[in-house]
Design a protein around this motif. Structure first.
Motif, PDB file in Angstrom:
ATOM      1  N   SER A 206     -67.206  48.159 -64.946  1.00 55.01           N
ATOM      2  CA  SER A 206     -66.655  46.821 -65.230  1.00 55.01           C
ATOM      3  C   SER A 206     -65.567  46.308 -64.304  1.00 55.01           C
ATOM      4  O   SER A 206     -65.269  44.980 -64.071  1.00 55.01           O
ATOM      5  CB  SER A 206     -65.812  46.927 -66.741  1.00 55.01           C
ATOM      6  OG  SER A 206     -66.801  47.156 -67.776  1.00 55.01           O
ATOM      7  N   ASN A 207     -64.689  47.346 -63.895  1.00 57.47           N
ATOM      8  CA  ASN A 207     -63.704  47.112 -62.788  1.00 57.47           C
ATOM      9  C   ASN A 207     -64.629  46.551 -61.681  1.00 57.47           C
ATOM     10  O   ASN A 207     -63.905  45.492 -60.805  1.00 57.47           O
ATOM     11  CB  ASN A 207     -63.024  48.271 -62.582  1.00 57.47           C
ATOM     12  CG  ASN A 207     -62.155  48.772 -63.541  1.00 57.47           C
ATOM     13  OD1 ASN A 207     -61.711  47.847 -64.528  1.00 57.47           O
ATOM     14  ND2 ASN A 207     -61.537  49.832 -63.769  1.00 57.47           N
ATOM     15  N   GLU A 208     -65.810  47.154 -61.160  1.00 57.49           N
ATOM     16  CA  GLU A 208     -66.226  46.769 -59.953  1.00 57.49           C
ATOM     17  C   GLU A 208     -67.022  45.162 -60.269  1.00 57.49           C
ATOM     18  O   GLU A 208     -66.825  44.415 -59.233  1.00 57.49           O
ATOM     19  CB  GLU A 208     -67.315  47.746 -59.444  1.00 57.49           C
ATOM     20  CG  GLU A 208     -68.264  47.396 -58.449  1.00 57.49           C
ATOM     21  CD  GLU A 208     -67.402  47.415 -57.163  1.00 57.49           C
ATOM     22  OE1 GLU A 208     -67.941  46.903 -56.150  1.00 57.49           O
ATOM     23  OE2 GLU A 208     -66.280  48.056 -57.137  1.00 57.49           O
ATOM     24  N   ILE A 209     -67.195  45.096 -61.304  1.00 59.25           N
ATOM     25  CA  ILE A 209     -67.796  43.486 -61.646  1.00 59.25           C
ATOM     26  C   ILE A 209     -66.708  42.573 -61.596  1.00 59.25           C
ATOM     27  O   ILE A 209     -66.676  41.474 -60.970  1.00 59.25           O
ATOM     28  CB  ILE A 209     -68.408  43.654 -62.920  1.00 59.25           C
ATOM     29  CG1 ILE A 209     -69.775  44.308 -62.951  1.00 59.25           C
ATOM     30  CG2 ILE A 209     -68.779  42.237 -63.638  1.00 59.25           C
ATOM     31  CD1 ILE A 209     -70.334  44.473 -64.269  1.00 59.25           C
ATOM     32  N   GLN A 210     -65.410  42.888 -62.194  1.00 61.63           N
ATOM     33  CA  GLN A 210     -64.360  41.986 -62.244  1.00 61.63           C
ATOM     34  C   GLN A 210     -64.025  41.867 -60.610  1.00 61.63           C
ATOM     35  O   GLN A 210     -63.748  40.552 -60.298  1.00 61.63           O
ATOM     36  CB  GLN A 210     -63.250  42.528 -62.710  1.00 61.63           C
ATOM     37  CG  GLN A 210     -63.604  42.624 -64.274  1.00 61.63           C
ATOM     38  CD  GLN A 210     -61.967  43.091 -65.001  1.00 61.63           C
ATOM     39  OE1 GLN A 210     -61.366  43.598 -64.485  1.00 61.63           O
ATOM     40  NE2 GLN A 210     -62.363  42.964 -66.412  1.00 61.63           N
ATOM     41  N   ARG A 211     -64.023  42.801 -59.699  1.00 60.55           N
ATOM     42  CA  ARG A 211     -63.591  42.529 -58.333  1.00 60.55           C
ATOM     43  C   ARG A 211     -64.667  41.803 -57.602  1.00 60.55           C
ATOM     44  O   ARG A 211     -64.356  40.862 -56.908  1.00 60.55           O
ATOM     45  CB  ARG A 211     -63.619  44.210 -57.856  1.00 60.55           C
ATOM     46  CG  ARG A 211     -63.127  43.992 -56.076  1.00 60.55           C
ATOM     47  CD  ARG A 211     -63.158  45.248 -55.543  1.00 60.55           C
ATOM     48  NE  ARG A 211     -64.632  45.752 -55.165  1.00 60.55           N
ATOM     49  CZ  ARG A 211     -65.322  45.032 -54.335  1.00 60.55           C
ATOM     50  NH1 ARG A 211     -64.875  44.119 -53.552  1.00 60.55           N
ATOM     51  NH2 ARG A 211     -66.757  45.530 -54.074  1.00 60.55           N
ATOM     52  N   LEU A 212     -65.994  41.965 -57.956  1.00 63.52           N
ATOM     53  CA  LEU A 212     -67.063  41.267 -57.169  1.00 63.52           C
ATOM     54  C   LEU A 212     -66.962  39.625 -57.560  1.00 63.52           C
ATOM     55  O   LEU A 212     -67.103  38.922 -56.824  1.00 63.52           O
ATOM     56  CB  LEU A 212     -68.508  41.790 -57.603  1.00 63.52           C
ATOM     57  CG  LEU A 212     -68.560  42.967 -56.830  1.00 63.52           C
ATOM     58  CD1 LEU A 212     -69.929  43.645 -57.214  1.00 63.52           C
ATOM     59  CD2 LEU A 212     -68.651  42.924 -55.319  1.00 63.52           C
ATOM     60  N   GLN A 213     -66.476  39.502 -58.995  1.00 65.21           N
ATOM     61  CA  GLN A 213     -66.587  38.175 -59.403  1.00 65.21           C
ATOM     62  C   GLN A 213     -65.426  37.221 -58.715  1.00 65.21           C
ATOM     63  O   GLN A 213     -65.586  36.341 -58.253  1.00 65.21           O
ATOM     64  CB  GLN A 213     -66.067  38.012 -61.048  1.00 65.21           C
ATOM     65  CG  GLN A 213     -67.280  38.370 -61.619  1.00 65.21           C
ATOM     66  CD  GLN A 213     -67.205  38.425 -63.367  1.00 65.21           C
ATOM     67  OE1 GLN A 213     -66.147  38.770 -63.718  1.00 65.21           O
ATOM     68  NE2 GLN A 213     -68.266  38.479 -63.960  1.00 65.21           N
TER      69      GLN A 213
ATOM     70  N   LEU B 236     -73.432  41.859 -58.447  1.00 68.74           N
ATOM     71  CA  LEU B 236     -73.073  41.477 -59.808  1.00 68.74           C
ATOM     72  C   LEU B 236     -74.214  41.814 -61.099  1.00 68.74           C
ATOM     73  O   LEU B 236     -73.976  42.149 -61.901  1.00 68.74           O
ATOM     74  CB  LEU B 236     -72.482  40.103 -59.942  1.00 68.74           C
ATOM     75  CG  LEU B 236     -70.995  40.025 -59.676  1.00 68.74           C
ATOM     76  CD1 LEU B 236     -70.598  38.609 -59.448  1.00 68.74           C
ATOM     77  CD2 LEU B 236     -70.009  40.824 -60.467  1.00 68.74           C
ATOM     78  N   ASN B 237     -75.358  41.255 -60.492  1.00 68.38           N
ATOM     79  CA  ASN B 237     -76.310  41.233 -61.383  1.00 68.38           C
ATOM     80  C   ASN B 237     -77.111  42.660 -61.850  1.00 68.38           C
ATOM     81  O   ASN B 237     -77.364  43.097 -62.804  1.00 68.38           O
ATOM     82  CB  ASN B 237     -77.734  40.432 -60.938  1.00 68.38           C
ATOM     83  CG  ASN B 237     -77.253  38.733 -61.039  1.00 68.38           C
ATOM     84  OD1 ASN B 237     -76.627  38.491 -61.941  1.00 68.38           O
ATOM     85  ND2 ASN B 237     -77.967  38.250 -60.171  1.00 68.38           N
ATOM     86  N   ARG B 238     -76.862  43.206 -60.450  1.00 65.72           N
ATOM     87  CA  ARG B 238     -77.404  44.745 -60.589  1.00 65.72           C
ATOM     88  C   ARG B 238     -76.317  45.725 -61.360  1.00 65.72           C
ATOM     89  O   ARG B 238     -76.727  46.394 -62.286  1.00 65.72           O
ATOM     90  CB  ARG B 238     -77.495  45.402 -59.155  1.00 65.72           C
ATOM     91  CG  ARG B 238     -78.199  46.652 -59.151  1.00 65.72           C
ATOM     92  CD  ARG B 238     -78.265  47.264 -57.809  1.00 65.72           C
ATOM     93  NE  ARG B 238     -76.773  47.678 -57.567  1.00 65.72           N
ATOM     94  CZ  ARG B 238     -76.210  47.256 -56.120  1.00 65.72           C
ATOM     95  NH1 ARG B 238     -76.906  46.593 -55.306  1.00 65.72           N
ATOM     96  NH2 ARG B 238     -75.127  47.538 -55.900  1.00 65.72           N
ATOM     97  N   LEU B 239     -75.154  45.460 -61.360  1.00 65.22           N
ATOM     98  CA  LEU B 239     -74.046  46.104 -61.796  1.00 65.22           C
ATOM     99  C   LEU B 239     -74.145  45.780 -63.382  1.00 65.22           C
ATOM    100  O   LEU B 239     -73.816  46.666 -64.282  1.00 65.22           O
ATOM    101  CB  LEU B 239     -72.865  45.776 -61.236  1.00 65.22           C
ATOM    102  CG  LEU B 239     -72.601  46.491 -59.977  1.00 65.22           C
ATOM    103  CD1 LEU B 239     -70.991  46.178 -59.397  1.00 65.22           C
ATOM    104  CD2 LEU B 239     -72.514  48.258 -60.297  1.00 65.22           C
TER     105      LEU B 239
END
Length: 144
Positions: free
Chosen positions: A92-99, A131-134
């Motif tokens: 979730s943290n990685e998704i937020q960073r990528l967004q 993002l899609n993969r994560l």
């Protein structure tokens, strides 16, 4: 028309008469165009290249043993049991960073060239793929 043919013949003869000297080294070749032999005659004594020295011999006793192969993928991490909640938090943290990174890349910049804008679009598309993969990995994690 006749002038063009005569000019082509003169130019082809001039380029065909150019000399090229090639020097061979142990690890590469050196080619040098020396020009026309009529305009710049060179004697063979002027064109003698210095001989390349032989590479130093290697003593087999002093050479180091070859390194052991190391796998590029470490499967030991997968063997460790991680808490699904902790893994979900990390994803979730990685998704937020990528967004955030993607929104910064998609924001128009003043004075940017079209090449820079295209590069930013490509990076944003790469961030979207991550993002899609994560997101799909996050959905696969069992919820407690």
């Amino acid at each position: 028309m006749k002038t063009a043919i005569v000019l082509a013949l003169i130019l082809s003869a001039a380029t065909a008469a150019a000399e090229t000297s090639i020097i061979e080294y142990p690890d590469h070749y050196y080619a040098e165009s020396t020009g026309s032999p009529v305009a710049n005659p060179a004697s063979s004594a002027d064109r003698i290249a210095t001989s390349a020295s032989a590479p130093p011999s290697v003593d087999p006793q002093t050479t180091a043993s070859p390194r052991q192969a190391v796998p590029a993928t470490n499967f030991d991490i997968a063997a460790k049991s991680m808490d699904p909640a902790e893994v979900g938090t990390q994803i979730s943290n990685e998704i937020q960073r990528l967004q955030k990174q993607r929104s910064e890349l998609l924001a128009p910049q003043a004075g940017a060239s079209s090449e820079q804008a295209a590069l930013r679009q490509e990076r944003a598309a790469g961030a979207l793929r991550k993002l899609n993969r994560l997101s799909s990995e996050l959905l696969k994690i069992p919820q407690p």
